[in-house]
Design a protein around this motif. Structure first.
Motif, short mmCIF file in Angstrom:
data_model
loop_
_atom_site.label_atom_id
_atom_site.label_comp_id
_atom_site.label_asym_id
_atom_site.label_seq_id
_atom_site.Cartn_x
_atom_site.Cartn_y
_atom_site.Cartn_z
N ASP A 142 0.83 -1.20 0.00
CA ASP A 142 0.00 0.00 0.00
C ASP A 142 0.87 1.25 0.00
OD1 ASP A 142 -2.62 1.52 0.57
OD2 ASP A 142 -1.34 2.11 2.25
N SER A 196 -1.26 4.78 -10.57
CA SER A 196 -1.12 3.83 -11.68
C SER A 196 0.32 3.79 -12.18
CB SER A 196 -2.07 4.21 -12.81
OG SER A 196 -1.80 5.53 -13.27
N GLU A 250 -4.60 0.91 -13.11
CA GLU A 250 -5.44 1.74 -12.25
C GLU A 250 -6.14 0.89 -11.20
OE1 GLU A 250 -4.67 3.79 -16.02
OE2 GLU A 250 -5.57 1.83 -15.58
N ASP A 251 -6.68 -0.25 -11.62
CA ASP A 251 -7.37 -1.15 -10.68
C ASP A 251 -6.39 -1.74 -9.67
OD1 ASP A 251 -9.77 -0.67 -11.89
OD2 ASP A 251 -9.71 -2.44 -13.17
N CYS A 269 -5.79 0.79 -6.93
CA CYS A 269 -6.94 0.84 -6.01
C CYS A 269 -7.01 -0.42 -5.14
CB CYS A 269 -8.23 0.99 -6.81
SG CYS A 269 -8.39 2.57 -7.66
N ASN A 293 -4.53 -0.12 -2.25
CA ASN A 293 -4.79 1.03 -1.38
C ASN A 293 -5.89 0.77 -0.36
OD1 ASN A 293 -2.82 2.54 -2.60
ND2 ASN A 293 -4.20 3.58 -4.01
N GLY A 294 -6.76 -0.20 -0.61
CA GLY A 294 -7.85 -0.42 0.32
C GLY A 294 -7.76 -1.69 1.13
#
Length: 449
Positions: free
Chosen positions: A346, A352, A371-372, A375, A378-379
């Motif tokens: 993270d 990206s 991009e995915d 994300c 990060n979560g």
């Protein structure tokens, strides 16, 4: 002389004010008695509800995922095809697999690999360890004994038969949908490592021993072989001497078996810069060989960060989240290795651009877009408490290297002035002119004086 003995009776007159006082005293006395009775009733009720023993034993290892963790992605914790154990038992969308479970159990009984392969032996053996099995679940189960034992036998025999068929120790039936329908097997692999969808290991071990033949592999070997293709493409490692608690625990132990934490764990660590920021500070990234390294074995030395490769497939988020949830719920886990790994990724991947660089370096292989992927990491560990962090030394060394100005200046010089022969020649020419100018000025000053 006349003796007048007159009895003088004094009559005390009670006023309205006195009556009010007496009435208030009676009311207060009655209210006091009511309060006392209410206190006694409440105390009696509360005393009858007290527990002499802890409501959940310390040996609990199968938990419902806390709402604070599951709210980020509810689907990551819920089975899509099969229910194992009591938490999702009887759900409408999972009932089709109940028929296949019964068919698998019938096939096992009909094959009869050992003299102990019978319903009587199964039920009796599981009945002897029923309380141990109940204690493995992190909540009180309102299921009567017969139903609970039946569930353990049916689910346990299904898993064991599935593991043996997957390893080809038992031939697949031509009519088995799990064999000719590839998506079902993939979904099953995902369902069987969910934290809420676990069966106590002693149930599997008991039924496995009752049906074991001489050429069988160990139960742990069969389990890790089943999950190998769905666990980040990591080679499963068997760690001797570790008491396995369930299938998810076996997966976690295989992932951390080769990893040696850099510390005993602490509640404080330093966040590290992103990949892009570290590149600007001169940090070099390398991909480790798959053959000898485990995905957790991230190292940093002399400005070089080596990261073992990892495959991020469609089931990666579900696996990560269930492993992290297990580390958060299981009190026996001393160091949160998987949560710590999620923290490092993270920190490194915020955009990206960061994700694209690690993909180009073949550190991450994925079907997701850059991009995915950004994300995704990060979560992962939101709302968790990695109080036992395993990369303390790594984050400390990376931060020290990044904060050293010379490393950044050297990178700028290398990138902007020494990146190709023409810029090198220009720098050399400029330095030569500067030196000649200085010598000329010095000669003029010496001549003057």
């Amino acid at each position: 002389m006349v003796d007048n003995n007159v009895n003088d009776h004094s009559v005390v007159e009670i006023t309205d004010e006195d009556r009010d006082v007496i009435a208030r005293i009676n009311v207060d006395s009655e209210a006091s008695r009511d309060r006392k009775n209410q206190v006694e009733l409440t105390v009696s009720s509360l005393r009858g509800k007290l527990h002499r023993q802890p409501p959940f034993p310390a040996c609990s290892c199968i938990f419902r995922v806390p709402k604070v963790l599951r709210r980020h992605n509810e689907k990551a914790f819920v089975p899509n095809l099969v229910s194992i154990g009591p938490f999702h038992h009887g759900e409408e969308n999972l009932r089709v697999m109940e028929e296949i479970k019964r068919w698998y159990l019938h096939s096992l009984l009909e094959r009869k690999p050992t003299p102990e392969t019978s319903l009587e032996c199964f039920v009796e053996a599981i009945g002897r360890i029923e309380q141990q099995c109940r204690d493995c679940y992190g909540e009180k189960l309102d299921i009567y004994s017969g139903k609970f034992v039946e569930m353990m036998v049916l689910d346990g025999c299904f898993i064991i038969e599935l593991l043996r068929r997957y390893k080809r120790l038992v031939l697949w039936d031509d009519n088995d949908p799990l064999e000719y329908t590839s998506w079902m097997l993939k979904v099953l692999q995902n369902d069987l490592f969910l934290l809420e969808n676990q069966l106590p290991w002693n149930v599997l071990k008991c039924l496995f021993e009752l049906t074991k033949v001489n050429d069988d592999h160990s139960l742990l070997e069969l389990a890790l072989n089943f999950f190998e293709s769905s666990v980040f493409n990591q080679t499963p490692q068997i760690k001797e001497g570790v008491q396995t608690k369930h299938l998810l625990d076996a997966v976690r132990e295989s992932l951390i078996s080769l990893h040696k934490p850099q510390s005993t764990g602490t509640s404080y660590w330093e966040t590290i810069p992103t990949v892009t920021e570290l590149l600007q500070a001169g940090v070099e990234f390398k991909s480790k060989s798959r053959e000898w390294n485990n995905m957790l074995d991230i190292t940093f030395k002399n400005g070089v960060m080596e990261i073992p490769p990892i495959d991020i497939e469609s089931n990666a988020e579900s696996l990560f989240r269930n492993l992290i949830a297990y580390e958060q719920c299981e009190p026996d886990i001393a160091i949160c290795n998987i949560t710590s790994y999620a923290v490092i990724l993270d920190n490194l991947i915020k955009s990206s651009k960061d994700a694209e660089f690690l993909i180009q370096k073949r550190i991450i292989t994925t079907i997701l877009s850059k991009e995915d992927l950004a994300c995704f990491f990060n979560g992962l560990y939101k709302d968790t408490i990695p109080s036992h962090f395993s990369y303390v030394e790594l984050t400390k060394n990376v931060k020290q290297y990044y904060n050293h100005r010379w490393n950044r200046w050297r990178t700028i010089l290398s990138r902007d002035y020494f990146s190709n022969p023409w810029t090198i020649m220009s720098v050399v020419a400029a330095l030569a002119i500067l030196v000649l100018t200085f010598l000329q000025t010095l000669y003029s000053m010496l001549s003057y004086y």
